[in-house]
Motif scaffolding. Structure first.
Motif, short mmCIF file in Angstrom:
data_model
loop_
_atom_site.label_atom_id
_atom_site.label_comp_id
_atom_site.label_asym_id
_atom_site.label_seq_id
_atom_site.Cartn_x
_atom_site.Cartn_y
_atom_site.Cartn_z
N LEU A 1 -2.08 18.73 -9.25
CA LEU A 1 -1.10 17.73 -9.69
C LEU A 1 -0.10 17.42 -8.60
O LEU A 1 0.28 16.26 -8.41
CB LEU A 1 -0.38 18.29 -10.93
N GLU B 1 2.03 9.53 -14.84
CA GLU B 1 2.72 9.03 -13.64
C GLU B 1 3.87 8.09 -14.03
O GLU B 1 3.93 7.61 -15.17
CB GLU B 1 1.73 8.30 -12.73
N LEU C 1 6.31 13.80 -13.52
CA LEU C 1 5.62 14.62 -12.52
C LEU C 1 6.47 15.09 -11.35
O LEU C 1 6.02 15.90 -10.55
CB LEU C 1 4.39 13.86 -12.00
N GLU D 1 -2.90 11.89 -14.56
CA GLU D 1 -1.98 11.06 -13.77
C GLU D 1 -1.82 9.68 -14.40
O GLU D 1 -0.73 9.12 -14.43
CB GLU D 1 -2.46 10.97 -12.32
N ILE E 1 -7.86 15.59 -13.37
CA ILE E 1 -6.43 15.43 -13.10
C ILE E 1 -6.06 13.95 -13.02
O ILE E 1 -4.95 13.55 -13.39
CB ILE E 1 -6.03 16.21 -11.82
N LEU E 2 -7.01 13.13 -12.58
CA LEU E 2 -6.77 11.69 -12.48
C LEU E 2 -6.40 11.10 -13.83
O LEU E 2 -5.50 10.26 -13.93
CB LEU E 2 -8.05 11.03 -11.93
N PRO F 1 2.17 5.75 -9.02
CA PRO F 1 3.37 6.51 -8.71
C PRO F 1 4.59 5.64 -8.50
O PRO F 1 5.72 6.11 -8.62
CB PRO F 1 3.02 7.24 -7.39
N THR G 1 8.26 18.41 -15.23
CA THR G 1 6.95 18.79 -14.72
C THR G 1 6.51 20.14 -15.28
O THR G 1 5.34 20.37 -15.55
CB THR G 1 7.00 18.84 -13.18
N TYR H 1 -4.76 1.05 -11.53
CA TYR H 1 -4.24 2.37 -11.12
C TYR H 1 -3.63 2.35 -9.72
O TYR H 1 -3.20 3.38 -9.23
CB TYR H 1 -5.38 3.41 -11.15
N GLY I 1 2.64 5.23 -15.53
CA GLY I 1 1.52 5.61 -16.37
C GLY I 1 1.60 5.08 -17.79
O GLY I 1 2.56 4.40 -18.18
#
Lengths: 279, 295
Positions: B238, B134, B154, B130, B126-127, A44, B159, A40, B137
């Protein structure tokens, strides 16, 4: 047979979707720091050539739990302040909701409809509309900065009054009539007749209210000045505040109280929600 | 005379029970809201300098407010009907009878599973979202494996739809339970009679189920709008205070103006939001004779 399979698959698929995040957190809470970074660490930034979806940890450890339970105290401190805040709000909300619901469901008084209109209005109002007005009053009362500033406005929940009114309206009037003929006053009727018959409504209110105040972010941030007083819900949004491998374990710690309440009272909660719609 | 005093006593007892809640609502919501309205008509940081409606004009003309109001309307306008359609669909499935008149098994378990997201704290799950959405992701990984372009979920117009998904994920259980509660109250005889007259499943749905569910629909609408406003927590978890403009909501506008101590602007937004909700609740209330929420 095929129709049956289809229905069960559709229902099952939705259940998987609603249960998945919790399940994922449970398994991942046994993951170590290095593995966490590997999977992880750069979410992003974009694809890393590795599937980040990672249900079962390669190496099972209790590091995350060690971190939040024994290694550093801040997690448990946050936990207890959350529990204190939500518990106090819940207790106050129950009293307010029962009194208000009883008044609106069982008594006729001038202005009842107008006031009930106001309560629905309050219930639908987003929190932010009342946040500053609240702040102004709390400042006048000298409460800003203390837990009372978060607790007091939370106690007066329009939703609670609304829900308890709906639930109490489902009770047959004959029951109260019989109590009155037996010489029971309004208080006695509330304690002995009304409340024992709205247990599922009370359970639904308890769990919905607890989950809601356990989750609050805006009120503590606005009403509490000292970041050390912030509850778990705010702490969790400050990702940098904790070690990453503790993220899932900490998330689970914060899920635990509401989840335990839910597991104990899920049937009552379902019944209570159902009641809330019946006129 | 006796009747009169009885009524009076009832009124007094009722008001007595209502006193504590009403005092609290007055102290923490009604009176402060009056102060808020006063603030919108005043300029400057302190004191009261009457400035008419200039604050309203300035807020209504501001781009940030228009964006926030537009997004909030769009979110409720799309999300609430979608949530209602989905929860009605699932409730119909749960209420269905299989061949031989047997019910769906495990209905209680399904309902409990669906309502679980409501009690999970947003910040802690929320993790997981993500990890799914993401840039790097799991969903983008799967798209990549299929030879498709990765999607920016996101930080792009997408979004909005992710937030909508979170809203539905969280609130669908509540909707399903309410819808199912309405469905089981429709007398079986109505359907039997319609079937005997040769009506098909779709006709039954349109002519019996939907009209008789009207009060339930109204109530689910109210609860869903409350839930939609609460989706701000998901948006905040988020994307923080300054998210992508597709999910910049009225609540962001208010919270950010609060942070900048811009009370008049914030108050104007609060009053305008209040007025819209007021109009909506008034319509609901006036319709209550026709099976509204506050019968």
């Amino acid at each position: 047979m095929t129709r049956r399979t289809l229905i069960y698959s559709a229902l099952g698929l939705l259940a998987v979707m609603t249960l998945f995040p919790l399940l994922y957190m449970v398994t991942n809470s046994f993951m170590g720091g290095a593995e966490y970074y590997r999977y992880y660490g750069n979410l992003p930034q974009g694809l890393s050539g590795r599937n980040p979806m990672h249900l079962i940890p390669e190496w099972i450890t209790l590091d995350g739990y060690w971190e939040i339970l024994f290694s550093r105290p801040q997690y448990l401190v946050k936990f207890w302040s959350s529990l204190f805040l939500s518990g106090t709000i819940l207790a106050g909300q129950m009293v307010v909701a029962v009194l208000g619901g009883y008044a609106f469901a069982r008594f006729r008084f001038p202005g009842r409809n107008a006031i009930f209109f106001l309560i629905i209005l309050l219930m639908m109002m987003p929190l932010q509309v009342t946040l500053v007005p609240n702040y102004i009053v709390l400042e006048q009362l000298g409460l800003v900065g203390g837990y009372a500033a978060v607790i007091l406005p939370g106690v007066f929940s329009a939703f609670g009054v609304f829900l308890m009114r709906q639930v109490m309206l489902t009770l047959p009037p004959e029951m109260f009539e019989a109590a009155r003929l037996d010489g029971a006053g309004s208080w006695r009727a509330l304690w002995r007749i009304c409340l024992p018959n709205c247990k599922s409504g009370l359970a639904a209110l308890a769990i919905l209210s607890f989950a809601d105040s356990w989750n609050m972010v805006e009120q503590p941030v606005v009403f509490l000045k000292d970041a050390n007083m912030y509850p778990m819900s705010v702490f969790l949004t400050q990702v940098n505040a904790m070690r990453p491998e503790a993220g899932f374990a900490c998330g689970l710690l914060s899920v635990a109280p509401a989840l335990l309440l839910f597991l104990r009272f899920k049937d009552e909660m379902v019944m209570g929600i159902e009641y809330s719609a019946v006129k | 005379m006796k009747r009169f005093t009885l009524r009076r006593r009832e009124a007094l007892t009722g008001l007595g029970f209502a006193a504590v809640p009403l005092l609290g609502f007055a102290a923490f919501y009604v009176v402060p809201f009056g102060i808020t309205v006063a603030k919108t008509l005043s300029g400057g940081v302190s004191g009261f300098n009457f400035t008419g409606f200039s604050n309203y004009v300035s807020v209504l003309n501001s781009e940030a407010f228009r964006l926030a109001a537009g997004n909030t309307f769009k979110f409720i306008g799309v999300g609430v009907p979608l949530l209602m359609a989905l929860s009605l669909g699932v409730a119909l499935l749960l209420n269905m009878r299989l061949r031989g008149g047997r019910r769906i098994r495990g209905g209680d378990g399904f309902r409990a599973a669906y309502v679980l997201p409501l009690v999970l704290p947003t910040a802690s799950v929320i993790l997981v979202f993500e990890i799914l959405f993401e840039s790097g992701g799991a969903i983008n990984y799967a798209l990549d494996k299929l030879g498709l372009e990765p999607v920016n979920f996101l930080r792009s117009p997408n979004t909005f739809w992710i937030l909508l998904l979170l809203f539905i994920w969280k609130n669908i259980g509540y909707g399903i339970i309410l819808m199912l509660g309405g469905l089981v109250q429709i007398p079986k005889e109505y359907y039997e009679a319609a079937r005997a007259d040769g009506a098909g499943g779709f006709t039954c749905l349109r002519r019996i189920t939907l009209p008789l569910m009207a009060p339930t629909f109204l109530f689910v609408t109210v609860i869903s709008i409350v839930g939609a406003f609460k989706s701000f927590r998901e948006a905040f978890a988020l994307a923080g205070a300054y998210p992508h403009e597709s999910i910049y909501m009225l609540q962001h506008f208010m919270i950010n103006n609060f942070a900048r101590l811009n009370y008049p602007r914030l108050s104007v937004a609060a009053v305008l939001t209040f007025l819209v909700i007021f109009a909506f609740v008034l319509v609901l209330f006036l319709r209550r004779g026709k099976g509204g929420v506050a019968e």
